[in-house]
Design a protein around this motif. Structure first.
Motif, PDB file in Angstrom:
ATOM      1  N   GLU A  39      23.921  -2.511  -5.900  1.00 23.26           N
ATOM      2  CA  GLU A  39      24.102  -1.952  -7.316  1.00 23.26           C
ATOM      3  C   GLU A  39      24.274  -0.413  -7.111  1.00 23.26           C
ATOM      4  OE1 GLU A  39      25.057  -3.836  -9.877  1.00 23.26           O
ATOM      5  OE2 GLU A  39      25.397  -5.417  -8.691  1.00 23.26           O
ATOM      6  N   LEU A  40      23.211  -0.147  -6.796  1.00 21.81           N
ATOM      7  CA  LEU A  40      23.105   1.379  -6.385  1.00 21.81           C
ATOM      8  C   LEU A  40      24.155   2.241  -6.161  1.00 21.81           C
ATOM      9  CD1 LEU A  40      21.234   4.028  -6.905  1.00 21.81           C
ATOM     10  CD2 LEU A  40      20.490   3.560  -4.601  1.00 21.81           C
ATOM     11  N   LEU A  41      24.633   1.809  -5.122  1.00 23.23           N
ATOM     12  CA  LEU A  41      26.031   2.055  -4.255  1.00 23.23           C
ATOM     13  C   LEU A  41      27.216   2.171  -5.531  1.00 23.23           C
ATOM     14  CD1 LEU A  41      25.894   1.077  -0.548  1.00 23.23           C
ATOM     15  CD2 LEU A  41      25.589   3.241  -1.508  1.00 23.23           C
ATOM     16  N   GLU A  42      27.466   0.938  -6.051  1.00 27.73           N
ATOM     17  CA  GLU A  42      28.482   0.868  -7.124  1.00 27.73           C
ATOM     18  C   GLU A  42      28.375   1.751  -8.252  1.00 27.73           C
ATOM     19  OE1 GLU A  42      30.292  -2.709  -9.694  1.00 27.73           O
ATOM     20  OE2 GLU A  42      29.439  -3.294  -7.469  1.00 27.73           O
ATOM     21  N   ALA A  43      26.973   1.998  -8.436  1.00 27.61           N
ATOM     22  CA  ALA A  43      26.758   2.784  -9.789  1.00 27.61           C
ATOM     23  C   ALA A  43      27.191   4.083  -9.353  1.00 27.61           C
ATOM     24  CB  ALA A  43      25.524   2.738 -10.113  1.00 27.61           C
ATOM     25  N   ASN A  44      26.565   4.639  -8.367  1.00 28.95           N
ATOM     26  CA  ASN A  44      26.818   5.864  -7.827  1.00 28.95           C
ATOM     27  C   ASN A  44      28.466   6.147  -7.431  1.00 28.95           C
ATOM     28  OD1 ASN A  44      24.263   6.687  -7.764  1.00 28.95           O
ATOM     29  ND2 ASN A  44      24.017   6.251  -5.808  1.00 28.95           N
ATOM     30  N   TRP A  45      29.090   5.229  -6.951  1.00 29.42           N
ATOM     31  CA  TRP A  45      30.592   5.520  -6.828  1.00 29.42           C
ATOM     32  C   TRP A  45      31.132   5.389  -8.018  1.00 29.42           C
ATOM     33  CZ3 TRP A  45      34.920   2.390  -8.354  1.00 29.42           C
ATOM     34  CH2 TRP A  45      36.006   2.809  -7.267  1.00 29.42           C
ATOM     35  N   GLN A  46      30.840   4.620  -9.032  1.00 27.19           N
ATOM     36  CA  GLN A  46      31.463   4.603 -10.437  1.00 27.19           C
ATOM     37  C   GLN A  46      31.384   5.918 -11.065  1.00 27.19           C
ATOM     38  OE1 GLN A  46      33.316   1.723 -11.181  1.00 27.19           O
ATOM     39  NE2 GLN A  46      34.111   3.317 -12.822  1.00 27.19           N
ATOM     40  N   THR A  47      30.142   6.363 -11.013  1.00 24.25           N
ATOM     41  CA  THR A  47      29.744   7.643 -11.787  1.00 24.25           C
ATOM     42  C   THR A  47      30.700   8.705 -11.006  1.00 24.25           C
ATOM     43  OG1 THR A  47      27.430   6.932 -11.963  1.00 24.25           O
ATOM     44  CG2 THR A  47      27.690   9.385 -12.084  1.00 24.25           C
ATOM     45  N   ALA A 105      33.479   1.448   1.492  1.00 23.51           N
ATOM     46  CA  ALA A 105      32.103   1.732   1.677  1.00 23.51           C
ATOM     47  C   ALA A 105      31.264   0.520   2.340  1.00 23.51           C
ATOM     48  CB  ALA A 105      31.565   2.305   0.400  1.00 23.51           C
ATOM     49  N   SER A 106      30.454   0.566   3.117  1.00 26.72           N
ATOM     50  CA  SER A 106      29.676  -0.574   3.651  1.00 26.72           C
ATOM     51  C   SER A 106      28.416  -0.779   2.863  1.00 26.72           C
ATOM     52  CB  SER A 106      29.522  -0.537   5.214  1.00 26.72           C
ATOM     53  OG  SER A 106      28.629  -1.341   5.599  1.00 26.72           O
ATOM     54  N   PRO A 107      27.968  -1.926   2.451  1.00 27.65           N
ATOM     55  CA  PRO A 107      26.876  -2.179   1.993  1.00 27.65           C
ATOM     56  C   PRO A 107      25.744  -2.208   2.961  1.00 27.65           C
ATOM     57  CG  PRO A 107      28.155  -4.120   1.895  1.00 27.65           C
ATOM     58  CD  PRO A 107      29.010  -3.220   2.263  1.00 27.65           C
ATOM     59  N   LYS A 108      26.082  -2.101   4.194  1.00 30.92           N
ATOM     60  CA  LYS A 108      25.159  -2.310   5.196  1.00 30.92           C
ATOM     61  C   LYS A 108      24.223  -0.853   5.321  1.00 30.92           C
ATOM     62  CE  LYS A 108      27.462  -5.370   8.232  1.00 30.92           C
ATOM     63  NZ  LYS A 108      28.025  -5.486   9.758  1.00 30.92           N
ATOM     64  N   LEU A 109      24.899   0.134   4.760  1.00 29.86           N
ATOM     65  CA  LEU A 109      24.393   1.649   4.694  1.00 29.86           C
ATOM     66  C   LEU A 109      23.614   1.907   3.227  1.00 29.86           C
ATOM     67  CD1 LEU A 109      27.003   3.555   6.552  1.00 29.86           C
ATOM     68  CD2 LEU A 109      25.103   2.495   7.488  1.00 29.86           C
ATOM     69  N   THR A 110      22.721   2.443   3.276  1.00 34.92           N
ATOM     70  CA  THR A 110      22.030   2.775   2.020  1.00 34.92           C
ATOM     71  C   THR A 110      22.488   4.153   1.287  1.00 34.92           C
ATOM     72  OG1 THR A 110      20.445   4.290   3.083  1.00 34.92           O
ATOM     73  CG2 THR A 110      19.785   1.790   2.817  1.00 34.92           C
ATOM     74  N   TRP A 111      22.218   4.217   0.051  1.00 30.63           N
ATOM     75  CA  TRP A 111      22.716   5.579  -0.523  1.00 30.63           C
ATOM     76  C   TRP A 111      22.175   6.520   0.278  1.00 30.63           C
ATOM     77  CZ3 TRP A 111      25.995   7.914  -2.901  1.00 30.63           C
ATOM     78  CH2 TRP A 111      25.868   9.249  -3.708  1.00 30.63           C
ATOM     79  N   SER A 112      21.036   6.791   0.958  1.00 31.34           N
ATOM     80  CA  SER A 112      20.476   7.439   1.704  1.00 31.34           C
ATOM     81  C   SER A 112      21.328   8.035   2.890  1.00 31.34           C
ATOM     82  CB  SER A 112      19.121   7.274   1.993  1.00 31.34           C
ATOM     83  OG  SER A 112      18.028   7.356   1.000  1.00 31.34           O
ATOM     84  N   HIS A 113      21.901   7.032   3.520  1.00 38.18           N
ATOM     85  CA  HIS A 113      22.842   7.143   4.470  1.00 38.18           C
ATOM     86  C   HIS A 113      24.139   7.859   4.088  1.00 38.18           C
ATOM     87  CE1 HIS A 113      20.848   3.547   6.564  1.00 38.18           C
ATOM     88  NE2 HIS A 113      21.240   4.309   7.607  1.00 38.18           N
TER      89      HIS A 113
END
Length: 194
Positions: A39-47, A105-113
């Protein structure tokens, strides 16, 4: 006061019950962390997408666009709290531009990655580190270490690519005294040419 001692029952079935419930809760926690990350990755991408879309439609907004990220940062922070500083918004924008299709983008990686990957100056280098993170299961600390040690550049310049990759993954292995003497840091310290 909470007691931390386990009940001492030597019943195998009871121990199996404890193991099963512990495994269930461990798996549930892991799924929850993965869901939050997704969800964090998706929200950051959408932003990032919203920002880019706004910029592209903004020919008449050129003056406002000069200060877009600063204004967004201020207004989003007032409305939503922390996490919307100018730097974060810049990286969300970069994230969208680097991965215009979210599924790449891979969900295996975190936003920090991704935050670290987006610091790469060239897309080939970023793709290399992206793939290595997934393939090798690098944590963010390991990714930073490999980027700081310029693994991509060393591989690009090396004729022994397999050797450089092995060195990157295993570290410098000292097997003989000559290995220590050939170490570039030892040579530099001793003032000897390579």
């Amino acid at each position: 006061m909470v007691q931390n001692k386990l009940t001492n029952i030597n019943d195998v079935a009871y121990q199996k019950l404890i193991d099963n419930i512990t495994a269930l809760w461990g798996e549930a926690k892991s799924k929850a962390v993965n869901a939050v990350n997704t969800e964090l990755l998706e929200a950051n991408w959408q932003t990032g997408k919203y920002i880019v879309d706004f910029e592209l439609k903004g020919k008449d907004r050129a003056e406002y666009g000069k200060h877009l990220l600063m204004n967004l940062s201020k207004d989003l922070t007032i409305r939503n709290g922390k996490g919307f500083n100018r730097t974060n918004l810049t990286y969300m924008r970069k994230f969208y531009l680097a991965f215009p299709i979210l599924g790449t983008a891979s969900p295996k990686l975190t936003w920090s990655h991704y935050y670290e990957l987006l610091k790469c100056d060239n897309s080939l280098e970023m793709k290399f580190y992206f793939n290595e993170c997934i393939k090798e299961g690098w944590k963010v600390r390991e990714l930073k270490r490999q980027m700081k040690s310029c693994l991509f550049q060393r591989l690009a310049l090396s004729t022994d690519k397999a050797g450089v990759l092995a060195l990157a993954n295993e570290g410098h292995q000292v097997q003989t005294p000559q290995d220590i003497i050939r170490d570039p840091f030892v040579l530099e310290f001793a003032g000897l040419p390579k």
